[in-house]
Structures are given as structure tokens and as C-alpha cells.
Design a protein around this motif. Structure first.
Motif, mmCIF file in Angstrom:
data_model
loop_
_atom_site.group_PDB
_atom_site.id
_atom_site.type_symbol
_atom_site.label_atom_id
_atom_site.label_comp_id
_atom_site.label_asym_id
_atom_site.label_seq_id
_atom_site.Cartn_x
_atom_site.Cartn_y
_atom_site.Cartn_z
ATOM 1 N N ALA A 1 30.123 69.497 -21.975
ATOM 2 C CA ALA A 1 30.877 69.239 -20.746
ATOM 3 C C ALA A 1 32.374 69.439 -20.977
ATOM 4 O O ALA A 1 33.091 69.951 -20.101
ATOM 5 N N THR A 2 32.863 69.045 -22.141
ATOM 6 C CA THR A 2 34.279 69.227 -22.463
ATOM 7 C C THR A 2 34.644 70.701 -22.483
ATOM 8 O O THR A 2 35.681 71.106 -21.943
ATOM 9 N N GLU A 3 33.804 71.517 -23.100
ATOM 10 C CA GLU A 3 34.064 72.961 -23.139
ATOM 11 C C GLU A 3 34.115 73.541 -21.727
ATOM 12 O O GLU A 3 35.006 74.338 -21.402
ATOM 13 N N GLU A 4 33.160 73.128 -20.877
ATOM 14 C CA GLU A 4 33.109 73.647 -19.513
ATOM 15 C C GLU A 4 34.319 73.199 -18.701
ATOM 16 O O GLU A 4 34.947 73.991 -17.989
ATOM 17 N N LEU A 5 34.646 71.918 -18.809
ATOM 18 C CA LEU A 5 35.744 71.368 -18.009
ATOM 19 C C LEU A 5 37.106 71.831 -18.507
ATOM 20 O O LEU A 5 38.027 72.045 -17.706
ATOM 21 N N ALA A 6 37.235 72.003 -19.820
ATOM 22 C CA ALA A 6 38.516 72.474 -20.353
ATOM 23 C C ALA A 6 38.833 73.873 -19.836
ATOM 24 O O ALA A 6 39.986 74.172 -19.480
ATOM 25 N N ALA B 1 42.711 76.601 -16.278
ATOM 26 C CA ALA B 1 43.036 77.597 -15.244
ATOM 27 C C ALA B 1 43.907 77.002 -14.143
ATOM 28 O O ALA B 1 44.566 77.739 -13.401
ATOM 29 N N GLU B 2 43.905 75.666 -14.017
ATOM 30 C CA GLU B 2 44.691 75.005 -12.979
ATOM 31 C C GLU B 2 46.102 74.674 -13.439
ATOM 32 O O GLU B 2 46.938 74.284 -12.637
ATOM 33 N N TYR B 3 46.338 74.808 -14.757
ATOM 34 C CA TYR B 3 47.664 74.475 -15.289
ATOM 35 C C TYR B 3 48.483 75.747 -15.541
ATOM 36 O O TYR B 3 47.952 76.809 -15.748
#
Length: 312
Positions: A300-305, A310-312
Motif C-alpha cells: 500500500a505504501t508503494e502504491e500511495l507514494a 504526483a500531487e507534490y
């Protein structure tokens, strides 16, 4: 129940679990995904899945979603924040949604319901906690609302001929998730990789299940459990601490922050510091979690990171 060639309604289908379930079931079923989009995101629901923006607190909207040709309803619509800022709204509207769904099902002759409950119904219970543990003493309004929902589901299962499957979730994690510990840590470290604020003392320890494994387990339970009321814990045999999650997130983001703790043994009022569900009943039904809590958190960390970078 065989989940093939069925008319399926998924409420709360723009949320984490609902969107993944709707996508999975759509391959072999006719799926209607509904959500009021108060928290869920429309883009989570695949374009190939029929979607309607409907509010399950509104009886007319419920009637529009649940018609007499429906074979099964997966009712996920709910306020899911254990630290929500309006306790009365959370409790009353969670109950209203569940009651409306069941009442409408009974009125039009739809007799199969799958319902998402939560490990929070147990409160601070011995671990691993089995489904028949008692007394159930939730310590959050969210947990209280889920226990009340379970009670009305039980009534309809035993007295109104509705077969029901109730899932008591561990912590479910995966892509497009916001507002829990993993995306919170990622967002904080993207903003400041030098320090990380951790609620409580970091020793809180819980079971984590990736959303894809959760969906697989849910479908397995519906297809193999056949009592009038079927209640199952969904989780892993392992736990992960908040400190360990911080380590995994820092490793994924390639930083080495100093941890700063707010103190106390829990993150907020109503937070259960330690939770691990017994999954022996689920295992006896033929399903075992393919990944540990640590593995689920890392995936989940890999997916969310990737999403949040991309938002930063």
C-alpha cells in the motif's frame, strides 16, 4: 451463493473497498455502483461499471438503487472515520443507511445482503479475537454504530428471511486511500523529510489487510458460507506497529526522519491501541491471507507514494 451472472448493487462504491469489489464483480455480473461522493471519488469506479450518485439516507434514492431484479446488495456506504468530528451524525446516519437498505430489500423481495462491519465492535478485547467473543464493548462512536448496524442486520436475517454476510474488518489498506496512517505519513514526509509526527507512542499495533486480498476474502465468504447470518473476521494472522509503518514509509521515500510523538497509548479518543482478529473461522471456510500485515503495508505504501508524489 454463486457470484456469477447476478444483478449486484454495491453501496459506497466510490470508497476503497467498494470500488475494488465493484470492479472485481463486474467481470461476471451486472453491477450497479452507487455512492453520494461525500467522501468517495468517482474516478475510483471503472467506466465500464454502471454508476449512480445516490444517498442511502434518502429513501427515494435507496428505492432507485434497489429494485426487485437485484440478487444481492453489498452495503458499504457509511461514515468510516473512527475519529469523525460529529458523533451524532455518524451514529444516526450510519444506522439510517443500513435500516433503509434492509427495509427496501424486504419490501421488494431482495433477500441477500453483504455488510461491512469493523473490528471496532470488539473494543479492547483479548487477542486474537474470535467472532464469538463477548461481551462486545466498543469504545468509539464508530464502533457503536457498526454494532448497532449488526443488530438490525441480525434481526432481518432471523425474522425477515434475508440471508446476510457480515464482515468484521481489520485495517484495510490500498491505493487511492486517504485519511489513515499510511497516506498521512507519506504526506508529512513529502512536506518535511526531516521529522515525522506520530500520534500516541508509536507502539499501537494492529492487523493490516490489502484491499485486493480483502475483496477476495469477501467473495469467498459469500460463495461458501450458507447460514442465515454469517459473521466473519477478515484480517491477517500478523500485526504491524505504528513505528514499523513509519519505518516502511521512510524507507520507501528514502529518508531518515526523527520521530516526534504526541504521547499516550493511543492516537485519539476511541482508538484501540492493539488489535488482532482470529481468522480461524475464515481459514476453516478455505481462505487464508496471502500476505502478512507488513507486506500489506509495504504494498500500500508503494502504491500511495506513487500517487501522492504526483500531487507534490
Amino acid at each position: 451463493m454463486d457470484l456469477t451472472d447476478k444483478r449486484v448493487v454495491v453501496t459506497g462504491a466510490a470508497g476503497l473497498v467498494g470500488s475494488h469489489l465493484a470492479a472485481e464483480l463486474a467481470a461476471e455480473n451486472d453491477v450497479l455502483a452507487v455512492d453520494d461522493l461525500s467522501k468517495g471519488m468517482r474516478e475510483r469506479v471503472p467506466d465500464a461499471v454502471e454508476f449512480q450518485r445516490l444517498d442511502m439516507t434518502d429513501e427515494a434514492d435507496v428505492a432507485a438503487a434497489i429494485t426487485n431484479d437485484v440478487d444481492v446488495v453489498f452495503h458499504f456506504a457509511a461514515y468510516t472515520d473512527t475519529n469523525y468530528d460529529d458523533d451524532r451524525q455518524l451514529f444516526e446516519e450510519n444506522g439510517a443507511m443500513t435500516y433503509n437498505v434492509l427495509e427496501r430489500m424486504h419490501d421488494v423481495g431482495v433477500d441477500k445482503l453483504a455488510f461491512t462491519s469493523s473490528s471496532t465492535v470488539y473494543g479492547e478485547a483479548p487477542m486474537p479475537t474470535p467472532e464469538d467473543y463477548a461481551p462486545l464493548e466498543p469504545i468509539s462512536i464508530y464502533g457503536s454504530s457498526k454494532l448497532a448496524d449488526e443488530a438490525i442486520v441480525s434481526t432481518y436475517a432471523h425474522s425477515y428471511c434475508i440471508q446476510a454476510w457480515v464482515y468484521r474488518f481489520a485495517n484495510i489498506v490500498g491505493p487511492n486511500q486517504r485519511g489513515n496512517v499510511i497516506p498521512d505519513f507519506i504526506e508529512k514526509l513529502l512536506a518535511d523529510p526531516e521529522t515525522l509526527e506520530i500520534l500516541g507512542n508509536g507502539r499501537q499495533e494492529k492487523s493490516y489487510l490489502h484491499v485486493e486480498d480483502c475483496v477476495d476474502a469477501m467473495i469467498h465468504v459469500v460463495e461458501h458460507a450458507d447460514r442465515d447470518l454469517n459473521t466473519y473476521n477478515l484480517g491477517t494472522r500478523t500485526t504491524t506497529s505504528v513505528n514499523r509503518i513509519a519505518d516502511i514509509v521512510a524507507d520507501e521515500l528514502d529518508c531518515d526522519p526523527e520521530y516526534e510523538y504526541t504521547g499516550g497509548d493511543r492516537g485519539w479518543t476511541g482508538d484501540v491501541p492493539k488489535m488482532r482478529l482470529s481468522i480461524e473461522k475464515l481459514a476453516a471456510l478455505g481462505w487464508e491471507p496471502p500476505h502478512s500485515s507488513d507486506e500489506s503495508v509495504r504494498r500500500a505504501t508503494e502504491e500511495l507514494a506513487e500517487e501522492l508524489r504526483a500531487e507534490y
